[in-house]
Design a protein around this motif. Structure first.
Motif, PDB file in Angstrom:
ATOM      1  N   ILE A  94      99.461  32.409 150.507  1.00 16.88           N
ATOM      2  CA  ILE A  94      98.975  33.311 149.465  1.00 16.88           C
ATOM      3  C   ILE A  94      97.480  33.052 149.310  1.00 16.88           C
ATOM      4  N   THR A  95      96.692  34.095 149.396  1.00 17.55           N
ATOM      5  CA  THR A  95      95.253  33.962 149.168  1.00 17.55           C
ATOM      6  C   THR A  95      94.965  34.444 147.758  1.00 17.55           C
ATOM      7  N   LEU A  96      94.420  33.553 146.936  1.00 19.03           N
ATOM      8  CA  LEU A  96      94.119  33.901 145.553  1.00 19.03           C
ATOM      9  C   LEU A  96      92.739  34.531 145.459  1.00 19.03           C
ATOM     10  N   LYS A  97      92.621  35.516 144.640  1.00 13.40           N
ATOM     11  CA  LYS A  97      91.316  36.110 144.382  1.00 13.40           C
ATOM     12  C   LYS A  97      90.531  35.163 143.475  1.00 13.40           C
ATOM     13  N   LYS A  98      89.222  35.282 143.557  1.00  9.85           N
ATOM     14  CA  LYS A  98      88.337  34.368 142.842  1.00  9.85           C
ATOM     15  C   LYS A  98      88.639  34.322 141.342  1.00  9.85           C
ATOM     16  N   GLU A 134     102.415  35.736 156.598  1.00 12.88           N
ATOM     17  CA  GLU A 134     103.260  34.770 157.299  1.00 12.88           C
ATOM     18  C   GLU A 134     102.450  34.182 158.449  1.00 12.88           C
ATOM     19  N   THR A 135     102.494  32.851 158.574  1.00  8.26           N
ATOM     20  CA  THR A 135     101.766  32.182 159.647  1.00  8.26           C
ATOM     21  C   THR A 135     102.619  32.176 160.908  1.00  8.26           C
ATOM     22  N   LYS A 136     102.025  31.787 162.024  1.00  2.00           N
ATOM     23  CA  LYS A 136     102.743  31.763 163.297  1.00  2.00           C
ATOM     24  C   LYS A 136     103.892  30.761 163.302  1.00  2.00           C
ATOM     25  N   ASN A 137     103.803  29.721 162.465  1.00  3.44           N
ATOM     26  CA  ASN A 137     104.870  28.713 162.434  1.00  3.44           C
ATOM     27  C   ASN A 137     105.928  29.003 161.364  1.00  3.44           C
ATOM     28  N   GLY A 138     105.932  30.228 160.819  1.00  7.70           N
ATOM     29  CA  GLY A 138     106.989  30.637 159.891  1.00  7.70           C
ATOM     30  C   GLY A 138     106.755  30.258 158.437  1.00  7.70           C
TER      31      GLY A 138
END
Length: 68
Positions: free
Chosen positions: A28-32, A20-24
């Motif tokens: 999602i970080t995708l793997k290679k 979750e980012t600071k702005n709500g």
């Protein structure tokens, strides 16, 4: 036959963490290997589709998919 289990043609492929980012918002970080499988690079868009069973499908958004 309500107790009959539904056959699922899926296997676990990968698990990714949602942050979750600071702005709500959520990220999602995708793997290679997921990015390679989907054929995506930085700047591409993904579309999340939901079928009649409530299952989510993720696909690379192609220009041909967009109605102009």
């Amino acid at each position: 036959m309500a107790d009959k289990k539904e056959k699922n043609d899926y296997s676990l492929w990968e698990v990714v963490k949602v942050s979750e980012t600071k702005n709500g918002q959520y990220r999602i970080t995708l793997k290679k290997r997921i990015a390679q499988e989907l054929g995506i690079r930085g700047g591409n868009y993904l579309v999340f589709l939901k079928n009649e069973k409530g299952e989510m499908v993720v696909k690379k958004l192609e220009l041909k998919d967009v109605k102009l």
